[in-house]
Enzyme design. Structure first.
Site, PDB file in Angstrom:
ATOM      1  CB  CYS A 133      -0.950   0.020   1.193  1.00 29.89           C
ATOM      2  SG  CYS A 133      -2.228  -1.250   1.105  1.00 29.89           S
ATOM      3  CG  HIS A 137      -5.842   2.178  -0.615  1.00 24.94           C
ATOM      4  ND1 HIS A 137      -4.665   2.708  -1.098  1.00 24.94           N
ATOM      5  CD2 HIS A 137      -5.474   1.172   0.243  1.00 24.94           C
ATOM      6  CE1 HIS A 137      -3.635   2.071  -0.552  1.00 24.94           C
ATOM      7  NE2 HIS A 137      -4.104   1.128   0.244  1.00 24.94           N
ATOM      8  CB  CYS A 178      -1.041   0.681   7.667  1.00 26.19           C
ATOM      9  SG  CYS A 178      -2.578   0.512   6.722  1.00 26.19           S
TER      10      CYS A 178
END
Length: 402
Positions: free
Chosen positions: A91, A358, A388
């Site tokens: 991510c 996202h 994160c």
């Protein structure tokens, strides 16, 4: 060390990461090329001056495989001398790509670079590239592997965040995103996605649901009960954290980040190259850092890596004017805010991944651009961006307006 300055940034709008999403028919190649064309054209850059392009892409397989960045460079019509590389750190790939591109400048090896990222999640599907960690017992067992959603529920259970807490943060994200869009805060940084005839396919973030209420979210069923209880991952997590008797599953589609398509690009370079091509620097990359964290709970990296990067920059949390903490799951943001002892009033002030989505490999770069625009709008100085990361990691970057 050479200072690295941000000269400009652009992003595509985020399209719903499903077959009925507006960007489903657009390849990751074209999304990446779109932002590269935009950043070139709006700054009138001779692309022969660009040394390297670094893009994050979490699932570089199939049509997004190989080196998607080099393909996007060529597709965008850049000079063939411009190199391109694709990287992933799950991510945080887009933020790491920005940091890697900046590091080349800071090391004195390159003068002008582009960082960013791209992800076509509607076409390839999340985690389509696979990986050893979830399926190879030699690493899954000793590291107490559980799916991310179970980790998010583990965080909320361990640190006492309720379903109401997480749903309230989700509604706040939706409301802030709508205010930002309605006020035109994103308009100068959006590169609309067009078809071959130049007709606009998408010019706004289409994942948003600004009418969402806490009451509506309260009617959604938790998403990770089956994996946790029936799949046995709750037992794995409680074995790793024996002080927890039962994991309370509270995350669902409404308080977790949306799956979307999108791309982003950030133009960076030395002070000298900016003067040469007539561009004014907007911010300086002050510091960045990465860290590993306990992999079972997995998503606690933002607070830990923020402390690390603040120390590198000789700063305190109170020195940061605005924060972008990626809204992978509501509990991730709540945990980071609590651990860092910062106010929600300066965190994700224009909404985040819960509202807008996202796009894994692009998100970190999008957050850098979003918060830079907001620093300028509010006439503030410093921002910290952090995400994160799967397998237990964290990445953070501090930027400072100039």
């Amino acid at each position: 060390m050479t200072d690295c300055y941000i000269y400009d940034h652009v992003r595509t709008p985020r399209g719903r990461g499903k077959k009925d999403g507006s960007l489903h028919e657009v390849t990751a190649l074209e999304l990446g090329a779109t932002v590269l064309r935009s950043i070139r054209d709006r700054n009138d850059i001779d692309t022969g001056l660009i040394d390297d392009v670094v893009f994050g892409c979490v699932d570089p397989v199939g049509e997004a495989g190989g080196d998607i960045t080099r393909a996007a460079v060529l597709s965008a019509g850049y000079n063939e001398s411009v190199a391109g590389i694709q990287i992933t750190r799950f991510c945080a790939a887009g933020l790491d790509a920005t940091n890697y591109a900046a590091a080349q400048v800071m090391a004195g090896m390159h003068e002008l670079t582009i960082g960013g990222g791209v992800e076509g999640m509607s076409r390839l599907g999340i985690f389509s590239s696979g990986g050893a960690w979830p399926i190879d017992p030699s690493i899954a067992l000793p590291s107490y592997f559980v799916p991310q959603g179970v980790s998010a529920d583990l965080i909320s259970t361990k640190y006492g965040f309720s379903r109401a807490d997480c749903d309230a943060l989700a509604v706040q994200s939706q409301k802030r995103a709508k205010i930002a869009w309605d006020a035109g805060y994103f308009k100068n940084s959006i590169a609309p996605v067009t078809d071959i005839n130049g007709l606009t396919i998408l010019d706004h973030d289409e994942h948003m649901r600004p009418e969402t209420t806490v009451e509506q979210l309260g009617g959604l069923k938790p998403s990770f009960v089956q994996a946790g209880e029936m799949g046995g991952f709750d037992a794995v997590a409680t074995q790793r954290y024996p002080e927890i008797e039962t994991i309370h599953h509270i995350h669902h589609a409404g308080n977790s980040s949306g799956i979307v398509d999108g791309a982003a690009a950030i133009l960076m370079g030395t002070e000298a190259i900016g003067k040469k091509i007539g561009l004014k620097p907007r911010a300086r990359i002050r510091a960045f850092a990465n860290i590993g964290t306990e992999p079972c709970i997995m998503l606690t990296g933002p607070s830990i890596v923020s402390e690390k990067v603040l120390k590198k920059a000789n700063m305190k949390a109170s020195d940061i004017d605005l924060w972008e903490i990626n809204e992978a799951f509501a509990s991730v943001v709540l945990h980071a805010v609590e651990q860092l002892k910062i106010s929600h009033d300066i965190v994700n002030v224009n909404g985040g991944g819960i509202a807008m989505g996202h796009p894994l490999g692009a998100t970190g770069a999008m957050l850098v651009g979003t918060v830079l625009d907001e620093l300028e709008r509010r006439d503030l100085k410093t921002a910290l961006i952090t995400l994160c990361i799967g397998a237990g990691m964290g990445t953070a970057t501090i930027i400072e307006r100039v």
